[in-house]
Design an enzyme around this catalytic site. Structure first.
Site, PDB file in Angstrom:
ATOM      1  N   TYR A  68       0.844  -1.191   0.000  1.00 48.34           N
ATOM      2  CA  TYR A  68       0.000   0.000   0.000  1.00 48.34           C
ATOM      3  C   TYR A  68       0.882   1.245   0.000  1.00 48.34           C
ATOM      4  O   TYR A  68       0.590   2.221  -0.688  1.00 48.34           O
ATOM      5  CB  TYR A  68      -0.925   0.006   1.222  1.00 48.34           C
ATOM      6  CG  TYR A  68      -1.943  -1.113   1.207  1.00 48.34           C
ATOM      7  CD1 TYR A  68      -3.129  -0.988   0.500  1.00 48.34           C
ATOM      8  CD2 TYR A  68      -1.710  -2.304   1.889  1.00 48.34           C
ATOM      9  CE1 TYR A  68      -4.066  -2.009   0.466  1.00 48.34           C
ATOM     10  CE2 TYR A  68      -2.640  -3.339   1.864  1.00 48.34           C
ATOM     11  CZ  TYR A  68      -3.810  -3.184   1.155  1.00 48.34           C
ATOM     12  OH  TYR A  68      -4.723  -4.206   1.124  1.00 48.34           O
ATOM     13  N   ASN A  89     -12.686  -0.808  -5.409  1.00 48.97           N
ATOM     14  CA  ASN A  89     -12.448  -1.351  -6.744  1.00 48.97           C
ATOM     15  C   ASN A  89     -13.711  -2.084  -7.219  1.00 48.97           C
ATOM     16  O   ASN A  89     -14.073  -3.108  -6.653  1.00 48.97           O
ATOM     17  CB  ASN A  89     -11.252  -2.306  -6.699  1.00 48.97           C
ATOM     18  CG  ASN A  89     -10.989  -3.000  -8.017  1.00 48.97           C
ATOM     19  OD1 ASN A  89     -11.570  -2.670  -9.055  1.00 48.97           O
ATOM     20  ND2 ASN A  89     -10.106  -3.982  -7.982  1.00 48.97           N
ATOM     21  N   CYS A  97      -6.613  -5.940  -7.293  1.00 46.28           N
ATOM     22  CA  CYS A  97      -6.361  -5.336  -5.979  1.00 46.28           C
ATOM     23  C   CYS A  97      -5.736  -6.347  -5.013  1.00 46.28           C
ATOM     24  O   CYS A  97      -5.106  -5.954  -4.032  1.00 46.28           O
ATOM     25  CB  CYS A  97      -7.626  -4.706  -5.407  1.00 46.28           C
ATOM     26  SG  CYS A  97      -9.082  -5.743  -5.447  1.00 46.28           S
ATOM     27  N   HIS A  98      -5.866  -7.643  -5.310  1.00 47.78           N
ATOM     28  CA  HIS A  98      -5.261  -8.660  -4.448  1.00 47.78           C
ATOM     29  C   HIS A  98      -3.734  -8.586  -4.473  1.00 47.78           C
ATOM     30  O   HIS A  98      -3.079  -9.104  -3.573  1.00 47.78           O
ATOM     31  CB  HIS A  98      -5.738 -10.068  -4.855  1.00 47.78           C
ATOM     32  CG  HIS A  98      -5.425 -10.447  -6.259  1.00 47.78           C
ATOM     33  ND1 HIS A  98      -6.251 -10.090  -7.316  1.00 47.78           N
ATOM     34  CD2 HIS A  98      -4.389 -11.144  -6.799  1.00 47.78           C
ATOM     35  CE1 HIS A  98      -5.720 -10.568  -8.435  1.00 47.78           C
ATOM     36  NE2 HIS A  98      -4.602 -11.198  -8.155  1.00 47.78           N
ATOM     37  N   GLU A 123      -1.069 -17.127  -8.695  1.00 48.23           N
ATOM     38  CA  GLU A 123      -0.176 -16.356  -9.561  1.00 48.23           C
ATOM     39  C   GLU A 123       1.301 -16.578  -9.240  1.00 48.23           C
ATOM     40  O   GLU A 123       2.166 -16.059  -9.931  1.00 48.23           O
ATOM     41  CB  GLU A 123      -0.506 -14.863  -9.441  1.00 48.23           C
ATOM     42  CG  GLU A 123      -1.881 -14.520  -9.962  1.00 48.23           C
ATOM     43  CD  GLU A 123      -2.202 -13.035  -9.858  1.00 48.23           C
ATOM     44  OE1 GLU A 123      -1.387 -12.260  -9.295  1.00 48.23           O
ATOM     45  OE2 GLU A 123      -3.271 -12.645 -10.347  1.00 48.23           O
TER      46      GLU A 123
END
Length: 131
Positions: A68, A89, A97-98, A123
């Protein structure tokens, strides 16, 4: 509209995506199956701070995260403001946003930390400890 991802349902605002619901769901399924890393959808971003944060999110490559604070620094803002924008979002997963995490912890996600962890694992991204 609702989309299924990794056993969870997420609400996305399909009006911000220039594609029909069938195409959106198909791309989410391909992402989940591992045959798609990036979404090929035209997105209409809000003309405000949330839109700026969303654009920054889309710049984070698959398999990477940003804090952040890093996003806040890039946007000349504060980490808490970035977190609030992430919470607003309207198209989670598609606008990732993850991929925004705490400096030393996995915090904040509208879909729950379990889904955030699953998406990052999916991912191959580094996952900080949960608080």
């Amino acid at each position: 509209m609702q989309v299924q991802i990794l056993g969870h349902e997420r609400e996305i605002d399909e009006l911000r995506i220039d594609a029909d619901p069938v195409t959106i769901r198909e791309q989410v399924r391909e992402y989940e199956a591992g045959t798609r890393d990036e979404f090929d959808l035209e997105i209409t971003y809000p003309d405000d701070f949330t839109g700026a944060v969303m654009r920054a999110m889309t710049d984070i490559p698959v398999g990477e995260t940003r804090t952040y604070g890093e996003i806040a620094s890039a946007l000349d803002s504060a980490p808490i403001a970035v977190g609030q924008a992430c919470g607003r979002n309207p198209i989670p997963v598609i606008v990732p946003c993850h991929r925004i995490v705490g400096v030393d912890s996995l915090v904040g996600y509208g879909g729950g930390l379990d889904l955030k962890r699953q998406l990052l694992e999916h991912e191959g991204a580094p996952i900080p400890d949960e608080r």
